[in-house]
Motif scaffolding. Structure first.
Motif, short mmCIF file in Angstrom:
data_model
loop_
_atom_site.label_atom_id
_atom_site.label_comp_id
_atom_site.label_asym_id
_atom_site.label_seq_id
_atom_site.Cartn_x
_atom_site.Cartn_y
_atom_site.Cartn_z
N ILE B 124 0.85 -1.21 0.00
CA ILE B 124 0.00 0.00 0.00
C ILE B 124 0.88 1.26 0.00
O ILE B 124 0.67 2.19 -0.80
N PHE B 127 2.23 1.62 -3.40
CA PHE B 127 1.26 2.14 -4.37
C PHE B 127 1.04 3.63 -4.15
O PHE B 127 0.96 4.41 -5.12
N LEU B 161 -3.36 4.41 -15.89
CA LEU B 161 -3.80 3.04 -16.24
C LEU B 161 -2.93 2.03 -15.49
O LEU B 161 -3.44 1.11 -14.84
N SER B 164 -3.90 1.90 -11.89
CA SER B 164 -5.14 1.17 -11.57
C SER B 164 -4.90 -0.33 -11.68
O SER B 164 -5.36 -1.10 -10.83
N LEU B 167 -3.31 -1.40 -8.67
CA LEU B 167 -4.21 -1.39 -7.49
C LEU B 167 -5.00 -2.70 -7.46
O LEU B 167 -5.09 -3.37 -6.41
N ILE B 168 -5.53 -3.10 -8.65
CA ILE B 168 -6.29 -4.37 -8.67
C ILE B 168 -5.39 -5.51 -8.24
O ILE B 168 -5.76 -6.34 -7.38
N LEU B 171 -4.75 -5.49 -4.48
CA LEU B 171 -5.91 -5.86 -3.65
C LEU B 171 -6.20 -7.35 -3.80
O LEU B 171 -6.53 -8.04 -2.83
N LEU B 172 -6.05 -7.88 -5.04
CA LEU B 172 -6.24 -9.34 -5.20
C LEU B 172 -5.22 -10.07 -4.34
O LEU B 172 -5.55 -10.99 -3.58
N ALA B 175 -6.12 -9.87 -0.78
CA ALA B 175 -7.28 -10.70 -0.43
C ALA B 175 -6.86 -12.16 -0.35
O ALA B 175 -7.25 -12.86 0.60
N TYR B 176 -6.05 -12.63 -1.32
CA TYR B 176 -5.76 -14.08 -1.35
C TYR B 176 -4.62 -14.44 -0.41
O TYR B 176 -4.60 -15.53 0.16
#
Lengths: 80, 624, 487, 120, 246
Positions: B124, B127, B161, B164, B167-168, B171-172, B175-176
């Protein structure tokens, strides 16, 4: 019992006619009829309070307003 | 450890207040860069220093904590970019005395983001610094002149771009693998491979897309040429040398270890398909970068594509996945920082004096600006990878590693690209410095001392790293060792290659070249002098082309230097042009937008659309 | 704490008084708004927060009642602060009708947030529509009349839809009180519930500026004077957002946070949300008029908000709250800056505002900070919202993932056109030296500072939002026992 | 009996909605709006109607005895308010229509919004 | 004259209405569990039950004709409109206030010619005005006994003023109308505030112990209806002045 059916039929046809006619003045007059018949419908639904209010305001004042605006809008007679 | 980040922030704020008087602002800029370099130097070796700031902002159920850690690789990148930034800072004091906009405050913010990226402990923070660097560089590039707008807009769209997609991916990943720390997420990502392969590949591809956009690798190689041509020259020197490495650093620290120890079937027992994917992208960007560099007429655009090519070499080093290849590409990172900064400083000096950046309008500056010529010459030799200077060592190690892994196609493309490099580098040298001096630059003088000293420092640096690679290799190998790679500490002057006992001692190579130069100088002094004929006489028979209503410069021999070569490749570049593809996407959006504005401007379909909306709900609620 | 009704009554009395006091109106407007703000702060501080006021002495399901809970106070403060701030931008003398409309708007938006009765909420929405219709038509020129008329027609058809929904609710459940509806909603037949929901949501989305329903937005923003833009943004859309949260999340969603019993209505909402975002971003891309750009962008932000709400998990809801807060502050700054710059440059076209950033750097920097926060850049308030919405949407079903990708692409587009505008501010242009008074440079800078503080250190806002989300979490039980204990 | 009321009010609403959607002339649209309003009022009162119900007004002692045969008063209260809202909307819309006629010198809804047409 | 876009719009409109109609029909005949919108729920199962039995505060209080009860208005609709849900009606007055204000604000004021009233109208005008005033007065005075109430009363009184305007007789000037309107509006809300200070909650009925059925029963209700009647009358006659300004 079937008085309500007659009034309902008058209302629906009046509404359709108002929407469809080209002439504005005729539309306003027929709208007055529709709102008066809706006031009668309120009476049939045992709601006298609402009937009086609808008669006084719904058809009285509103139709007056429509005619007033019709006169103002029609003055120039060049309705495109 | 956190004060190394606070200092640039505070100076950015102060210099923003005193933006009016340039001297103070640029002086502050120099001092803070010097302080950062000193602080970095003092941090060497202390790898366990961390600084954690935990907020109680909840993401995926856990409280988020942002952290900075002094990881060895981050230190390596940060230290050497700080060295070069300091030199550029000295240069830009002189350069900015009469320039309009003042880019110092924004530049300080970028340096803050730069240090933040190299020192981020978790994704984070990484990013946040990444996006901060994205939009601040937009403001630095445009810096007030509107003709820089569409190039900068192109760059901004691409970097947003990239942001972003990263970022995806983050976050994936969060999460995993339930963690944002970069190191632990790498290990857990590897275990995740056999659980959910689809998610693994999407995460990796999204990360790679974001890093390739920033490092201008193959699919996204167009933005450097658009951006470097329009930005302020001293900032572009920083941008082209240091900022293009931001994509490489996370590749080195996250992607390469993950791909390295994946249990994937080896193709021709050299590497799994991921390695080949990166390798071929690196090869493509090397080849395409070199080819496009040849066809440019603007010198800044030429060296923009040369950066793309050099990024390609670094990727090839990563693709070999061998220790020597990895060391070679990291060594090439520093080499490229140094040589690109040197070249762009000399270009900045040329632009500072002549205000012209089209190569065929220049020429013969060697007599007027000798020091700039020498720096440019050293830069060219280093970029081409000729032994005494620093370019040679890293390219040599990368090619060794690729040969040892028997990735023959990659080696061929690398060799083709480096030979191609000779062509456009020589072309740049000849058309800018050699040849005849156009009349309008007769009274051009050498750049003032404050700008020539940093150029001399850069020359010294290139020579030092060239002859004594240990200056870079020793801290690099110590850093890799601290990270846990099995690597033996490099000696001062010898470079070890991947084959058994094939080391190379650069001192001897230097002596040989020194003797060669002495002989060449003797021949030049005693040989017969060449007499100079005015340039235009040879093809206009003494007439003045201006009367023909034609621009004389078009007849300069270096106008389209490689015309036959270009015709050979033109059909290829006409059909598939990634550049047209991306800008056409932008055009489509701008094409649709007036229709939408029309819809909202008239606004009479309001009730109709209202009922269509109700219809949508009914169809959804009823049928679905 | 029965005196909370003063928040609605005092502005209405002021509206009646404003007919006579021509010159003094502005002063009364300040007094009343500051009274409202300080009163709501007193209520916040008094600590008796979840309480219920029965108007006319009749207890909850039978009479009309005002409910004050954590969310209510938060939005009340937002609205009243917006009212005070937007009053400061009124410089020239306004006719008394303007102040009458303003007072009624203040009373209506406060009422919308406070009321606990569904028909009362409908009445307050009607009042807001009329007040906004009047305010938009204040200039009475060609553009304003067209915008106001079309807004009026659209919102009156929408209100008939919600009246039909209220009628159906009363016919089936027999009550008009939010808490009573919430407790009885589950024994409704699924099809009837989705019919009621569709009617209600369609009238709600007109105010939430979602795609098929938001044709009125750009015309209304462009046609009205800058102060009315601030009213539209600060008070009306905040009340609309509150309406969406209170009704869609607390009344109609029985146990799960899922927006509604039938999940496919939630899917449609997600679909509409991200279509709104992409369309309004593309619309704004080549727009030259600064106010229209801000109108498109506020549609996009509310689209992201609806996307956050209808995802159906608490962290995404938290993200939606962050988006609301960041949009609230950012748009305020942008509208004030747009007003000041269009006054100096003489036209609302941002290309003629070249070079103003150099002359008034404070405003231009505030504009850039709020633009970056809307784009969701880190170190600004919008980032925290984007982070949790994107994070939680990725784990949802397919339509949410497509939605997130489209929202990220549209934030790229948003980045391009916003930074292009702030670049034209900073680029060098010849602007004659009209002196702008210092005080209206201060306000945007303070608000931009707030955005920055939230961006850098989100803890303070985080706890406030979590108290609100806890209230939404155990919605019906906590809400009902606040209102209907007297049974 | 209630079926007649509900169906007629629903059809009124649909006719009104059709009018609003399709008509070009502003006054026609406002008339259609009023028709929707009347339809909605009829619908609301018909929700409260029970067959053979009596008016909810207490005229004498025995009307108190058969309270359960009385029609539901709450929809009537709502309709009272909604009629006045209908009046308000019409008045405001008509005033705007007159102003629209002056500024756009045409009362069709898709007169273009841009600068032509004399504005006061 | 119908160009093809409006034909297309007609078809789309028909389609939309057709789909909405079918959807409502399918919801009506839906056979799922739970309360459906078509099963007839009598008022006793609704909130109205308490209004009819006038026992909102304590559950088992009953009343009989001539006795006292919570809310002594004989006409239960008036009791709901003015006593149980009084706040709605006050908001209603505000809606009318705002819209008529907007009407006066937006309407273009230009010179209008006055049509000379016909002799019949001229002769009958005073009688008509008196008649209107009496009917209006009747409707709002015993609004709580017989049907009618503040709003129709106001409309009828305003027609009285309309006839005055039509025949050119100067009954009331516009300035005084505005004053009446403001005073009645403020007094409505001040009664609310007084009841707040007297009984602790807004708009509570503080005149109690009247008996159902007689003229002055129903506590505050006749007062409220009177104020509403005058306010509506003042506002609507504002409109008429727009018609025929001299």
């Amino acid at each position: 019992m079937f008085l309500s059916v007659i009034i309902a039929v008058i209302m629906i046809f009046g509404a359709m006619w108002t929407i469809v006619t080209e002439d504005l003045f005729k539309a306003i007059v027929i709208f007055a009829i529709v709102s008066l018949s809706s006031s009668i419908m309120f009476l049939l639904m045992q709601a006298p309070d609402v009937a009086i209010t609808e008669a006084a305001i719904g058809s009285g004042i509103t139709t007056g307003l429509f005619i007033f605006t019709y006169k103002k809008v029609e003055e120039e007679k060049d309705e495109r | 450890m956190v004060e190394i980040l606070l200092v640039p922030l505070i100076t950015a704020f102060i210099s923003d207040i005193f933006i009016k008087n340039k001297r103070l602002v640029w002086f502050l800029f120099l001092i803070s860069n010097g302080y950062i370099l000193y602080k970095l130097y003092s941090l060497y070796g202390k790898w366990d220093l961390t600084y954690i700031l935990n907020t109680d902002y909840q993401i995926f159920g856990a409280k988020l904590s942002l952290g900075l850690s002094n990881n060895p690789l981050g230190w390596y990148f940060a230290f050497f970019s700080a060295v070069v930034t300091l030199v550029i800072a000295i240069f830009s004091i002189g350069f900015n005395t009469n320039s309009k906009g003042n880019v110092a405050p924004i530049w300080m913010l970028i340096i803050f983001a730069n240090l933040g990226i190299f020192y981020a402990a978790d994704w984070i923070t990484f990013f946040m610094m990444w996006e901060l660097m994205g939009w601040t560089s937009f403001f630095a590039i445009t810096n007030g002149n509107t003709k820089a707008l569409d190039g900068a807009k192109y760059y901004l769209a691409l970097s947003l771009l990239g942001g972003s997609s990263m970022l995806i991916a983050i976050l994936l990943l969060g999460a995993y693998t339930k963690t944002f720390i970069i190191i632990t997420s790498a290990y857990r990502l590897i275990q995740l491979f056999n659980l959910a392969e689809g998610v693994f590949t999407t995460i990796l591809l999204l990360f790679i897309m974001a890093f390739f956009i920033k490092s201008a690798i193959f699919p996204f190689y167009m933005w450097p040429s658009k951006v470097y041509a329009v930005g302020p020259e001293d900032y572009i020197a920083f941008m082209s040398s240091v900022m293009i490495k931001y994509g490489i650093y996370p590749m080195a620290i996250f992607i390469v270890p993950v791909i390295g120890n994946l249990q994937l079937p080896k193709i021709f027992n050299a590497g799994n398909w991921m390695q080949y994917f990166i390798g071929y992208l690196g090869a493509l960007s090397a080849v395409v970068g070199t080819l496009l560099a040849m066809f440019q007429t603007d010198m800044k655009k030429l060296f923009a594509y040369s950066s793309v090519a050099n990024m390609g070499y670094i990727l090839l080093g990563f693709a070999s996945m061998s220790i020597v290849g990895f060391e070679g590409s990291l060594f090439h990172v520093v080499n490229h920082i140094v040589l690109k900064a040197a070249i762009f400083l000399s270009l900045a000096a040329v632009v500072y004096r002549t205000g012209e950046s089209e190569m065929h309008k220049l020429g013969g500056l060697v007599y007027k600006m000798p020091i700039t010529f020498l720096t440019f010459l050293f830069g060219i030799i280093a970029a081409a990878g000729i032994p005494p200077l620093n370019g040679f060592g890293s390219k040599w190690m990368i090619i060794q590693a690729l040969m040892e892994k028997k990735m023959v196609v990659l080696v061929i493309s690398m060799v083709f690209a480096s030979t191609g490099a000779f062509m456009y580098l020589f072309r740049a040298l000849v058309s800018i410095f050699l040849g005849q001096l156009p009349e309008r630059y007769k009274d051009v003088k050498e750049v003032p001392y404050t700008m020539s000293i940093p150029m001399i420092i850069m020359m010294g640096l290139m020579l030092l790293i060239g002859v004594v690679p240990g200056v870079v290799m020793k801290p690099l190998t110590i850093a890799l060792d601290a990270l846990g790679y099995k690597v033996d500490i490099a000696t001062w002057t010898t470079l070890s290659s991947s084959f058994k006992n094939a080391t190379i001692d650069l001192k001897i190579v230097f002596y040989m070249f020194a003797m060669g130069i002495v002989v060449a100088a003797l021949m030049y002094l005693f040989g017969n002098k060449s007499e100079t004929i005015p340039q235009h006489d040879n093809y206009t028979a003494g007439e003045n082309p201006i009367e023909w209503g034609v621009d004389a410069d078009k007849f300069n021999y270096s106008y389209s230097f490689y015309q036959p070569f270009k015709e050979m490749f033109d059909p290829l570049f006409e059909r598939i042009s990634i550049d047209r593809f991306f800008s056409s996407i932008g055009k489509n959006f701008e094409y649709i937008s007036p229709t939408i504005q029309g819809l909202y401007k008239r606004g009479e379909g309001a009730v109709l659309l209202f009922s269509i909306g109700v219809l949508l709900f009914i169809l959804g609620g009823w049928i679905l | 704490m029965n005196s909370i009704v003063f928040l609605v009554v005092i502005p209405i009395i002021a509206a009646f008084l404003s007919l006579f006091l021509g010159k003094v109106n502005k002063l009364i407007a300040y007094i009343v708004t500051i009274f409202n703000l300080s009163f709501s702060i007193v209520v916040l501080v008094s600590g008796k927060i979840p309480f219920n006021v029965a108007i006319g002495g009749w207890r909850a399901p039978y009479g009309i009642n005002f409910v004050v809970s954590d969310i209510t106070i938060f939005f009340l403060l937002l609205i009243n602060v917006a009212a005070v701030l937007s009053l400061t931008t009124i410089k020239e003398h306004m006719e008394y009708q303007f102040y009458a409309f303003y007072f009624i708007l203040l009373a209506a938006t406060n009422g919308m947030v406070l009321t606990g009765d569904i028909f009362n909420f409908y009445l307050f929405t009607e009042l807001t529509t009329f007040a906004i219709g009047g305010l938009v038509a204040y200039k009475r020129d060609r553009l304003a009349t067209g915008a106001s008329l079309k807004y009026l027609i659209l919102s009156s058809t929408a209100s008939t839809f919600s009246l039909a929904a209220i009628g159906l609710i009363y016919k089936t459940l027999g009550t008009l009180n939010f808490a009573d509806i919430a407790s009885k909603i589950s024994n409704l037949n699924k099809a009837s519930l989705s019919l009621i929901l569709i009617l209600f949501i369609s009238s709600m989305l007109v105010e939430l500026k979602i795609f098929p329903f938001n044709i009125w937005v750009v015309k209304a923003y462009d046609a009205s004077i800058p102060a009315v833009n601030l009213f539209l943004h600060g008070m009306v859309s905040t009340a609309g957002v509150y309406g969406a949260i209170r009704i869609l999340l607390m009344v109609f969603s029985k146990n799960s946070i899922m927006l509604s019993q039938s999940s496919n209505i939630a899917n449609i909402l997600i679909l509409l949300a991200f279509i709104t975002v992409i369309i309004s971003e593309i619309g704004a891309l080549t727009e030259k008029n600064l106010i229209k750009v801000l109108a498109f962008s506020s549609m996009a932000q509310l689209g992201i908000f609806l996307f956050g709400i209808s995802l159906g998990n608490y962290e995404a809801l938290k993200g939606a709250f962050y988006i609301v807060i960041s949009n609230y502050f950012a748009k305020f700054v942008m509208f004030i800056v747009a007003k000041n710059y269009s006054v100096i440059a003489g036209s609302r076209n941002y290309e003629d505002m070249k070079g103003l950033g150099r002359k008034y750097p404070g405003l231009a920097i505030a504009f850039t900070i709020s633009a970056l926060s809307l784009m969701g850049m880190p170190f600004f308030a919008g980032f925290w919202g984007k982070l949790s919405i994107v994070g939680n949407a990725l784990l949802m079903d397919k339509i949410a993932i497509i939605g997130v990708i489209i929202i990220l692409i549209s934030s790229v587009i948003e980045g391009v056109y916003y930074l292009r505008i702030s670049h034209t501010f900073f680029s060098d242009g010849n602007i004659q030296d009209t002196k702008l008074s210092r005080i209206n440079c201060v306000l945007p800078i303070i608000l931009a500072a707030v955005i920055l503080i939230i961006g850098i250190y989100p803890n303070s806002i985080e706890n406030i939002i979590w108290t609100m989300i806890n209230e939404i979490q155990n919605t019906p039980e906590k809400y009902i026992q606040v209102i209907l204990p007297l049974k | 009996m209630t079926q007649v009321f509900i169906l007629s009010s629903l059809s009124l609403m649909f006719i009104g909605l059709y009018g609003v959607l399709t008509r070009k002339n502003l006054l026609k649209i406002i008339i259609a709006l009023n028709i929707i309003e009347t339809g909605i009022n009829l619908l609301l009162v018909s929700f409260g109607y029970i067959d053979h119900g009596i008016t909810p007004i207490l005229t004498s002692q025995e009307s108190i005895l058969n309270l359960n045969k009385m029609v539901d008063p709450v929809p009537q209260a709502i309709v009272l308010t909604s009629i006045v809202i209908g009046l308000g909307t019409t008045a405001f819309a008509l005033a705007l229509a007159i102003r629209y006629k002056i500024t756009h010198n045409s009362i069709s809804i898709n007169a273009s919004e841009e600068e032509e047409g004399r504005g006061i | 004259m119908k160009d093809e876009t409006s034909v297309l719009v007609n078809i789309i409109a028909f389609l939309i209405l057709f789909v909405i109609g079918i959807y409502i029909y399918s919801v009506a005949i839906d056979t799922g569990a739970g309360i459906k919108i078509t099963d007839n729920i009598t008022p006793t199962m609704r909130v109205a039950d308490k209004y009819l039995n006038k026992n909102v505060l304590d559950d088992n209080s009953t009343y009989q004709w001539g006795g006292t009860a919570e809310d002594t208005a004989a006409n239960i609709v008036t009791s709901v409109v003015v006593d149980y849900r009084l706040f709605d009606t006050t908001l209603e007055v505000i809606v009318l206030f705002i819209t008529i204000l907007g009407f006066g604000f937006v309407i273009p004021k230009d010179k209008r010619k006055i049509i000379k009233p016909t002799t019949i109208l001229n002769r009958w005008a005073p009688i008509l005005m008196l008649l209107m005033l009496m009917i209006g007065g009747y409707t709002f005075i015993n609004g709580h006994l017989s049907p009618g109430g503040g709003f129709p009363a106001g409309a009828i009184i305003s027609t009285a003023i309309l006839t005055g305007v039509l025949t050119g007789r100067r009954t009331i000037s516009q300035k005084s109308l505005k004053i009446i309107e403001a005073i009645t509006g403020i007094s409505i809300f001040s009664i609310g505030i007084i009841s707040y200070f007297l009984t602790g909650s807004f708009f509570q009925n503080f005149i109690l112990n009247d008996k159902i059925g007689d003229l002055f029963s129903g506590g505050l209700i006749p007062i409220f209806y009177g104020l509403i009647a005058f306010k509506v009358a003042a506002e609507l006659s504002n409109i008429y002045f727009e018609f025929y300004e001299e």
